[in-house]
Write a protein that holds these residues in place. Structure first.
Motif, PDB file in Angstrom:
ATOM      1  N   ALA A 171       0.607  11.704  -8.374  1.00  0.00           N
ATOM      2  CA  ALA A 171       0.514  12.430  -7.102  1.00  0.00           C
ATOM      3  C   ALA A 171       0.603  11.477  -5.915  1.00  0.00           C
ATOM      4  O   ALA A 171       1.020  11.877  -4.824  1.00  0.00           O
ATOM      5  N   GLN A 172       0.217  10.225  -6.124  1.00  0.00           N
ATOM      6  CA  GLN A 172       0.307   9.217  -5.067  1.00  0.00           C
ATOM      7  C   GLN A 172       1.715   8.637  -4.940  1.00  0.00           C
ATOM      8  O   GLN A 172       1.999   7.857  -4.022  1.00  0.00           O
ATOM      9  N   GLY A 173       2.566   8.972  -5.890  1.00  0.00           N
ATOM     10  CA  GLY A 173       3.921   8.443  -5.857  1.00  0.00           C
ATOM     11  C   GLY A 173       4.124   7.176  -6.652  1.00  0.00           C
ATOM     12  O   GLY A 173       5.168   6.529  -6.538  1.00  0.00           O
ATOM     13  N   GLU A 182       4.176  15.361 -17.014  1.00  0.00           N
ATOM     14  CA  GLU A 182       5.534  15.375 -16.487  1.00  0.00           C
ATOM     15  C   GLU A 182       5.674  14.314 -15.385  1.00  0.00           C
ATOM     16  O   GLU A 182       4.831  14.203 -14.507  1.00  0.00           O
ATOM     17  N   GLY A 183       6.734  13.548 -15.481  1.00  0.00           N
ATOM     18  CA  GLY A 183       6.973  12.502 -14.497  1.00  0.00           C
ATOM     19  C   GLY A 183       6.518  11.128 -14.937  1.00  0.00           C
ATOM     20  O   GLY A 183       6.841  10.128 -14.296  1.00  0.00           O
ATOM     21  N   ALA A 184       5.754  11.068 -16.028  1.00  0.00           N
ATOM     22  CA  ALA A 184       5.271   9.782 -16.543  1.00  0.00           C
ATOM     23  C   ALA A 184       6.150   9.300 -17.686  1.00  0.00           C
ATOM     24  O   ALA A 184       6.707  10.105 -18.439  1.00  0.00           O
ATOM     25  N   LEU A 185       6.276   8.001 -17.806  1.00  0.00           N
ATOM     26  CA  LEU A 185       6.967   7.406 -18.942  1.00  0.00           C
ATOM     27  C   LEU A 185       6.057   7.494 -20.158  1.00  0.00           C
ATOM     28  O   LEU A 185       4.925   7.010 -20.138  1.00  0.00           O
ATOM     29  N   ASP A 186       6.537   8.130 -21.219  1.00  0.00           N
ATOM     30  CA  ASP A 186       5.744   8.347 -22.432  1.00  0.00           C
ATOM     31  C   ASP A 186       6.028   7.214 -23.410  1.00  0.00           C
ATOM     32  O   ASP A 186       7.135   7.103 -23.936  1.00  0.00           O
ATOM     33  N   VAL A 187       5.026   6.378 -23.639  1.00  0.00           N
ATOM     34  CA  VAL A 187       5.189   5.201 -24.487  1.00  0.00           C
ATOM     35  C   VAL A 187       4.285   5.337 -25.709  1.00  0.00           C
ATOM     36  O   VAL A 187       3.077   5.546 -25.567  1.00  0.00           O
ATOM     37  N   THR A 191       0.810  -1.210   0.000  1.00  0.00           N
ATOM     38  CA  THR A 191       0.000   0.000   0.000  1.00  0.00           C
ATOM     39  C   THR A 191       0.842   1.257   0.000  1.00  0.00           C
ATOM     40  O   THR A 191       0.340   2.329  -0.297  1.00  0.00           O
ATOM     41  N   SER A 192       2.141   1.144   0.357  1.00  0.00           N
ATOM     42  CA  SER A 192       2.973   2.325   0.415  1.00  0.00           C
ATOM     43  C   SER A 192       4.056   2.330  -0.653  1.00  0.00           C
ATOM     44  O   SER A 192       4.575   3.379  -1.015  1.00  0.00           O
ATOM     45  N   GLU A 193       4.413   1.153  -1.171  1.00  0.00           N
ATOM     46  CA  GLU A 193       5.432   1.086  -2.210  1.00  0.00           C
ATOM     47  C   GLU A 193       4.843   1.572  -3.532  1.00  0.00           C
ATOM     48  O   GLU A 193       3.695   1.265  -3.860  1.00  0.00           O
ATOM     49  N   PRO A 194       5.613   2.312  -4.317  1.00  0.00           N
ATOM     50  CA  PRO A 194       5.113   2.742  -5.628  1.00  0.00           C
ATOM     51  C   PRO A 194       4.778   1.540  -6.505  1.00  0.00           C
ATOM     52  O   PRO A 194       5.521   0.558  -6.528  1.00  0.00           O
ATOM     53  N   ARG A 195       3.659   1.626  -7.190  1.00  0.00           N
ATOM     54  CA  ARG A 195       3.258   0.535  -8.077  1.00  0.00           C
ATOM     55  C   ARG A 195       3.504   0.922  -9.530  1.00  0.00           C
ATOM     56  O   ARG A 195       3.563   2.097  -9.884  1.00  0.00           O
ATOM     57  N   SER A 196       3.602  -0.087 -10.363  1.00  0.00           N
ATOM     58  CA  SER A 196       3.718   0.127 -11.803  1.00  0.00           C
ATOM     59  C   SER A 196       2.320   0.279 -12.383  1.00  0.00           C
ATOM     60  O   SER A 196       1.520  -0.661 -12.372  1.00  0.00           O
ATOM     61  N   GLU A 223     -12.665  14.123 -10.898  1.00  0.00           N
ATOM     62  CA  GLU A 223     -13.637  13.303 -10.180  1.00  0.00           C
ATOM     63  C   GLU A 223     -13.641  11.871 -10.719  1.00  0.00           C
ATOM     64  O   GLU A 223     -13.826  10.907  -9.961  1.00  0.00           O
ATOM     65  N   VAL A 224     -13.435  11.733 -12.014  1.00  0.00           N
ATOM     66  CA  VAL A 224     -13.281  10.390 -12.587  1.00  0.00           C
ATOM     67  C   VAL A 224     -11.981   9.769 -12.079  1.00  0.00           C
ATOM     68  O   VAL A 224     -11.943   8.603 -11.684  1.00  0.00           O
ATOM     69  N   ALA A 225     -10.921  10.562 -12.074  1.00  0.00           N
ATOM     70  CA  ALA A 225      -9.621  10.068 -11.620  1.00  0.00           C
ATOM     71  C   ALA A 225      -9.687   9.590 -10.173  1.00  0.00           C
ATOM     72  O   ALA A 225      -9.079   8.570  -9.820  1.00  0.00           O
ATOM     73  N   GLY A 226     -10.425  10.301  -9.335  1.00  0.00           N
ATOM     74  CA  GLY A 226     -10.557   9.903  -7.942  1.00  0.00           C
ATOM     75  C   GLY A 226     -11.224   8.548  -7.788  1.00  0.00           C
ATOM     76  O   GLY A 226     -10.858   7.750  -6.904  1.00  0.00           O
ATOM     77  N   THR A 227     -12.198   8.283  -8.628  1.00  0.00           N
ATOM     78  CA  THR A 227     -12.862   6.977  -8.600  1.00  0.00           C
ATOM     79  C   THR A 227     -11.900   5.874  -9.042  1.00  0.00           C
ATOM     80  O   THR A 227     -11.873   4.788  -8.464  1.00  0.00           O
ATOM     81  N   VAL A 228     -11.109   6.171 -10.057  1.00  0.00           N
ATOM     82  CA  VAL A 228     -10.157   5.180 -10.566  1.00  0.00           C
ATOM     83  C   VAL A 228      -9.096   4.861  -9.519  1.00  0.00           C
ATOM     84  O   VAL A 228      -8.774   3.687  -9.280  1.00  0.00           O
ATOM     85  N   THR A 229      -8.538   5.885  -8.892  1.00  0.00           N
ATOM     86  CA  THR A 229      -7.494   5.617  -7.887  1.00  0.00           C
ATOM     87  C   THR A 229      -8.071   4.881  -6.678  1.00  0.00           C
ATOM     88  O   THR A 229      -7.385   4.070  -6.060  1.00  0.00           O
ATOM     89  N   TRP A 230      -9.340   5.153  -6.358  1.00  0.00           N
ATOM     90  CA  TRP A 230      -9.976   4.394  -5.269  1.00  0.00           C
ATOM     91  C   TRP A 230     -10.085   2.923  -5.638  1.00  0.00           C
ATOM     92  O   TRP A 230      -9.741   2.043  -4.839  1.00  0.00           O
TER      93      TRP A 230
END
Length: 252
Positions: free
Chosen positions: A42-44, A58-63, A17-22, A221-228
């Protein structure tokens, strides 16, 4: 009847829950997809974004990836895995429209939308599942639309593609659930994006009047649902269709 506090064998093993995920978000260079990618950043988390022409946050791998090309999908996953490790969260968001009334809809109008929105998501989920099965955990989140169940004139192809995602998700929920892999659908309604911002003010007001909450939604608001759905609080949610539509599609 008293409840046991012991962990049963059928419960999933603890997820980090705390380690960064792929995390992989398709179509993440603009609109809803970009907001989702930014929320995971933003969650790391380690976030990769597929685009066809660049422009990841910015900060994302662009594929670069065309989801209608199975080889391109496989290559994209290989690139993400090399940089971030196996994909633990897949958000299949890439999609297109080609709107017109049924009698004017060409074979290409139909095929291109189905191949991108529905078959593309199939390709993504199939490739992601390989790594998730080895990890014995994972989250697959398919971005559908309120029109999947509500319908929309001039969008027979789009509505069919987005409705198909529900069947995909619920079948995968049954196939993959025993390995602690959840599969869910998020169905946005009218969301404020560059596309809706370009509509005349009267048309935007007409849309808002049909929505019980009286306004268009925000991509965040959509993003918040997805991260949940991708987080520990939703570990026991799978096969669900979650509307983010201000009440527009309720009852459907």
């Amino acid at each position: 009847m008293s409840q046991s506090t012991q962990t049963s064998p059928s419960q999933p093993s603890s997820e980090p829950t705390s380690e960064p995920r792929s995390v992989l978000v398709t179509g993440g260079n603009r609109g809803i997809g970009r907001a989702i990618a930014e929320a995971f950043l933003a969650q790391g988390d380690k976030v990769a974004v597929t685009t066809r022409s660049g422009g990841a946050p910015e900060g994302a791998l662009d594929v670069r990836c065309d989801v209608t090309d199975a080889a391109a999908v496989d290559a994209a996953f290989a690139e993400v895995e090399a940089a971030h490790g196996p994909v633990e969260v897949l958000v299949a968001n890439a999609g297109i429209t080609s709107d017109t009334l049924l009698l004017r809809m060409s074979e290409d109008d139909w095929t291109s939308v189905i191949d991108t929105n529905l078959t593309g998501s199939f390709r993504l989920a199939k490739r992601a599942a390989k790594g998730m099965l080895r990890l014995r955990r994972g989250r697959i989140i398919l971005i559908s639309s309120v029109v999947a169940t509500l319908g929309s004139p001039g969008q027979v192809n789009y509505a069919a593609s987005k409705a198909g995602l529900i069947g995909v998700a619920r079948s995968l929920a049954r196939e993959l659930g025993s390995r602690s892999i959840t599969t869910n659908v998020v169905a946005p309604g009218f969301i404020e994006t560059d596309m809706t911002a370009s509509l005349p003010a009267e048309q935007q007001a007409e849309y808002a009047a049909r929505i019980p909450l009286g306004r268009l939604g925000a991509a965040e608001e959509v993003a918040g649902t997805v991260t949940w759905l991708a987080g520990p609080a939703a570990a026991y949610v799978t096969g669900a269709v979650i509307p983010v539509d201000g009440g527009l599609g309720m009852g459907h």
